[in-house]
Scaffold this motif. Structure first.
Motif, mmCIF file in Angstrom:
data_model
loop_
_atom_site.group_PDB
_atom_site.id
_atom_site.type_symbol
_atom_site.label_atom_id
_atom_site.label_comp_id
_atom_site.label_asym_id
_atom_site.label_seq_id
_atom_site.Cartn_x
_atom_site.Cartn_y
_atom_site.Cartn_z
ATOM 1 N N ARG A 270 0.825 -1.199 0.000
ATOM 2 C CA ARG A 270 0.000 0.000 0.000
ATOM 3 C C ARG A 270 0.864 1.255 0.000
ATOM 4 O O ARG A 270 1.787 1.376 0.822
ATOM 5 C CB ARG A 270 -0.906 -0.004 1.235
ATOM 6 N N LYS A 271 0.613 2.157 -0.936
ATOM 7 C CA LYS A 271 1.402 3.383 -1.043
ATOM 8 C C LYS A 271 0.603 4.607 -0.611
ATOM 9 O O LYS A 271 -0.584 4.726 -0.903
ATOM 10 C CB LYS A 271 1.902 3.579 -2.473
ATOM 11 N N GLN A 272 1.280 5.488 0.082
ATOM 12 C CA GLN A 272 0.738 6.787 0.468
ATOM 13 C C GLN A 272 1.855 7.816 0.363
ATOM 14 O O GLN A 272 2.980 7.557 0.810
ATOM 15 C CB GLN A 272 0.215 6.752 1.907
ATOM 16 N N PHE A 273 1.562 8.940 -0.242
ATOM 17 C CA PHE A 273 2.543 10.012 -0.376
ATOM 18 C C PHE A 273 3.836 9.543 -1.048
ATOM 19 O O PHE A 273 4.947 9.922 -0.660
ATOM 20 C CB PHE A 273 2.864 10.625 0.995
ATOM 21 N N GLY A 274 3.670 8.660 -2.033
ATOM 22 C CA GLY A 274 4.801 8.239 -2.847
ATOM 23 C C GLY A 274 5.649 7.117 -2.285
ATOM 24 O O GLY A 274 6.679 6.765 -2.876
ATOM 25 N N LYS A 275 5.261 6.546 -1.156
ATOM 26 C CA LYS A 275 6.023 5.421 -0.614
ATOM 27 C C LYS A 275 5.098 4.463 0.117
ATOM 28 O O LYS A 275 3.988 4.828 0.526
ATOM 29 C CB LYS A 275 7.131 5.915 0.320
ATOM 30 N N THR A 276 5.573 3.225 0.262
ATOM 31 C CA THR A 276 4.740 2.227 0.937
ATOM 32 C C THR A 276 4.611 2.582 2.419
ATOM 33 O O THR A 276 5.539 3.153 3.012
ATOM 34 C CB THR A 276 5.340 0.814 0.786
ATOM 35 N N ILE A 277 3.466 2.217 2.996
ATOM 36 C CA ILE A 277 3.158 2.677 4.353
ATOM 37 C C ILE A 277 4.017 2.008 5.425
ATOM 38 O O ILE A 277 4.013 2.457 6.574
ATOM 39 C CB ILE A 277 1.661 2.480 4.675
ATOM 40 N N ASN A 278 4.756 0.972 5.074
ATOM 41 C CA ASN A 278 5.646 0.364 6.066
ATOM 42 C C ASN A 278 6.815 1.273 6.414
ATOM 43 O O ASN A 278 7.570 0.978 7.349
ATOM 44 C CB ASN A 278 6.152 -0.996 5.598
ATOM 45 N N HIS A 279 6.960 2.397 5.677
ATOM 46 C CA HIS A 279 8.016 3.354 5.973
ATOM 47 C C HIS A 279 7.567 4.393 6.997
ATOM 48 O O HIS A 279 8.396 5.185 7.476
ATOM 49 C CB HIS A 279 8.481 4.067 4.696
ATOM 50 N N PHE A 280 6.297 4.406 7.342
ATOM 51 C CA PHE A 280 5.799 5.390 8.299
ATOM 52 C C PHE A 280 6.036 4.895 9.721
ATOM 53 O O PHE A 280 5.602 3.799 10.108
ATOM 54 C CB PHE A 280 4.308 5.665 8.079
ATOM 55 N N GLN A 281 6.699 5.717 10.513
ATOM 56 C CA GLN A 281 7.128 5.283 11.840
ATOM 57 C C GLN A 281 5.955 4.892 12.735
ATOM 58 O O GLN A 281 6.036 3.916 13.494
ATOM 59 C CB GLN A 281 7.943 6.378 12.519
ATOM 60 N N VAL A 282 4.850 5.622 12.656
ATOM 61 C CA VAL A 282 3.720 5.326 13.525
ATOM 62 C C VAL A 282 3.170 3.926 13.257
ATOM 63 O O VAL A 282 2.770 3.210 14.193
ATOM 64 C CB VAL A 282 2.605 6.389 13.369
ATOM 65 N N LEU A 283 3.193 3.496 11.984
ATOM 66 C CA LEU A 283 2.720 2.160 11.646
ATOM 67 C C LEU A 283 3.775 1.103 11.972
ATOM 68 O O LEU A 283 3.428 -0.028 12.335
ATOM 69 C CB LEU A 283 2.332 2.088 10.168
ATOM 70 N N GLN A 284 5.034 1.468 11.836
ATOM 71 C CA GLN A 284 6.096 0.553 12.253
ATOM 72 C C GLN A 284 5.956 0.214 13.737
ATOM 73 O O GLN A 284 6.071 -0.947 14.140
ATOM 74 C CB GLN A 284 7.465 1.184 11.993
ATOM 75 N N HIS A 285 5.692 1.244 14.542
ATOM 76 C CA HIS A 285 5.549 1.033 15.982
ATOM 77 C C HIS A 285 4.304 0.209 16.301
ATOM 78 O O HIS A 285 4.325 -0.632 17.213
ATOM 79 C CB HIS A 285 5.476 2.388 16.693
ATOM 80 N N LYS A 286 3.232 0.453 15.558
ATOM 81 C CA LYS A 286 2.005 -0.306 15.792
ATOM 82 C C LYS A 286 2.233 -1.789 15.482
ATOM 83 O O LYS A 286 1.798 -2.672 16.237
ATOM 84 C CB LYS A 286 0.852 0.250 14.948
ATOM 85 N N MET A 287 2.927 -2.079 14.377
ATOM 86 C CA MET A 287 3.204 -3.480 14.034
ATOM 87 C C MET A 287 4.193 -4.100 15.019
ATOM 88 O O MET A 287 4.101 -5.290 15.329
ATOM 89 C CB MET A 287 3.721 -3.573 12.593
ATOM 90 N N ALA A 288 5.120 -3.290 15.526
ATOM 91 C CA ALA A 288 6.046 -3.795 16.543
ATOM 92 C C ALA A 288 5.279 -4.176 17.807
ATOM 93 O O ALA A 288 5.550 -5.218 18.425
ATOM 94 C CB ALA A 288 7.106 -2.745 16.857
ATOM 95 N N ASP A 289 4.308 -3.344 18.186
ATOM 96 C CA ASP A 289 3.485 -3.660 19.357
ATOM 97 C C ASP A 289 2.705 -4.951 19.148
ATOM 98 O O ASP A 289 2.562 -5.771 20.069
ATOM 99 C CB ASP A 289 2.506 -2.515 19.642
ATOM 100 N N MET A 290 2.194 -5.137 17.933
ATOM 101 C CA MET A 290 1.463 -6.370 17.618
ATOM 102 C C MET A 290 2.369 -7.584 17.816
ATOM 103 O O MET A 290 1.969 -8.598 18.409
ATOM 104 C CB MET A 290 0.948 -6.322 16.177
ATOM 105 N N ALA A 291 3.597 -7.482 17.317
ATOM 106 C CA ALA A 291 4.547 -8.591 17.410
ATOM 107 C C ALA A 291 4.937 -8.880 18.856
ATOM 108 O O ALA A 291 5.059 -10.048 19.262
ATOM 109 C CB ALA A 291 5.795 -8.283 16.579
#
Length: 394
Positions: A270-291
């Motif tokens: 999924r891309k937003q603002f020209g890059k995939t959303i896995n580059h957004f820190q807030v989502l990185q942290h959310k996925m880290a919390d899930m893990a």
């Protein structure tokens, strides 16, 4: 992630289970969800692969493997199927566990062996309209002795596999003067004309598990239908509950792992603002919390599993595992929907199903609040352990 409880054989077994379920289960999930049940032929397929009766005795068709091996299968079942498919299979397996541990030789030769082969589908009927699910052992269904027979009258609610099973392991009061200590466990032929379906239940999740309310109207069974000894059902269920709680925790872990995997994959696409959303820190942290939450749950559950596999008491650990996993999977699945954004809210996207299925994990088989109450009582009584040798035979 790897864990010390699993040997190389367990790891190889996990890979074979994953390969099989990916090919033989995943493609049919949506079909079985819409049908509201899984076909009986799937039990036979699982049996041919040796996935039913993994820890059951060899003389009845089982593999007599350890509980860790069975746990591997259950965790992967939660991941590759749905809450409903996993529930239907696990209720079948929990019935096998009761028969393996407490059934008579005749019951094992006739019912257990056929359930292991997939020829018969089994289930449990433990909950009731007036009693709820305070404890698995609660019951008001009455079984009155009539010569060498018993007459059963009453109702059971929320019976998974209740309309498709061949036999039901059902609790009933046989000695009202003893209260719940006067409860017995029976094997009931589902085809009895006096066992009727009151209603078929539509659920938020777990849709592939056919769930019904049942009425027992003068159901006559012989004394040979009693599993184990008369008035010992509560004892049997107390001994089995620890394994049942671990099963439910494992299924929650499987659903959570699938939720996280799908979310990581989507975030790379999924891309937003020209890059995939896995580059957004807030989502990185959310996925880290899930893990992190998922890994916490694994370790709690594997600790309880280890104790049971060693034949030790795991009353506190299994309750903790089930309670934590039931809350964890809701959190992880909810985060998965959130990260998927609008697509996560669409019925065409699998994460919505993970979210629906996850919601039942903290309710069915004992709510989180009930389990916390049990844990609190365990803490008050101190570290004393009960003899748990029974767990080696489950």
């Amino acid at each position: 992630m790897s864990h010390w409880i699993f040997t190389e054989e367990h790891k190889m077994f996990r890979k074979s289970v994953q390969k099989y379920l990916e090919k033989e289960l995943s493609p049919y999930v949506e079909e079985w969800e819409k049908a509201g049940r899984i076909p009986g032929s799937f039990y036979e397929q699982l049996s041919k692969m040796g996935y039913i009766g993994i820890s059951s005795p060899e003389e009845y068709g089982g593999n007599h493997a350890d509980l860790v091996t069975e746990a591997v299968f259950l965790e992967e079942l939660g991941k590759y199927g749905t809450g409903g498919i996993a529930a239907s299979i696990s209720y079948h397996l929990m019935s096998l566990a009761l028969l393996s541990s407490f059934g008579s030789e005749e019951q094992k030769r006739n019912d257990l062996s056929k359930a292991i082969s997939g020829e018969k589908i089994a289930t449990l009927a433990l909950h009731e309209l007036a009693v709820g699910s305070k404890e698995l052992k609660d019951t008001e269904l009455r079984a009155v002795q009539d010569g060498d027979d018993y007459l059963l009258n009453g109702k059971k609610k929320f019976v998974i596999n209740g309309g498709s099973s061949d036999f039901i392991c059902v609790t009933a009061i046989t000695d009202p003067s003893k209260g719940l200590d006067g409860t017995s466990l029976f094997i009931i032929d589902r085809e009895s004309s006096h066992v009727t379906i009151d209603r078929k239940i539509k659920k938020l999740g777990w849709r592939a598990s056919e769930t019904v309310d049942l009425s027992f109207n003068n159901v006559k069974v012989s004394k040979d239908a009693v599993v184990g000894e008369v008035n010992e059902a509560n004892s049997y269920l107390e001994k089995s509950t620890q394994w049942f709680q671990v099963i439910q925790a494992l299924l929650s872990i499987g659903v959570a792992e699938k939720s996280l995997e799908d979310t990581i994959r989507y975030s790379k696409e999924r891309k937003q603002f020209g890059k995939t959303i896995n580059h957004f820190q807030v989502l990185q942290h959310k996925m880290a919390d899930m893990a992190v939450e998922l890994e916490k749950s694994r370790n709690l559950t594997y600790r309880a599993l280890y104790l049971l596999n060693e034949g030790e008491d795991a009353a506190v650990e299994s309750a903790m595992a089930k309670a934590f996993a039931g809350e964890m999977v809701k959190q992880v699945a909810d985060s998965a929907v959130q990260i998927h954004g609008g697509m996560g809210y669409m019925m065409e996207t699998p994460v919505q199903r993970y979210w629906r299925d996850a919601r039942g994990m903290s309710i069915i088989g004992g709510t989180t609040e009930q389990l916390h109450g049990m844990i609190s009582k365990f803490l008050e009584t101190g570290p004393a352990r009960k003899d748990a040798e029974y767990s080696k035979s489950l």
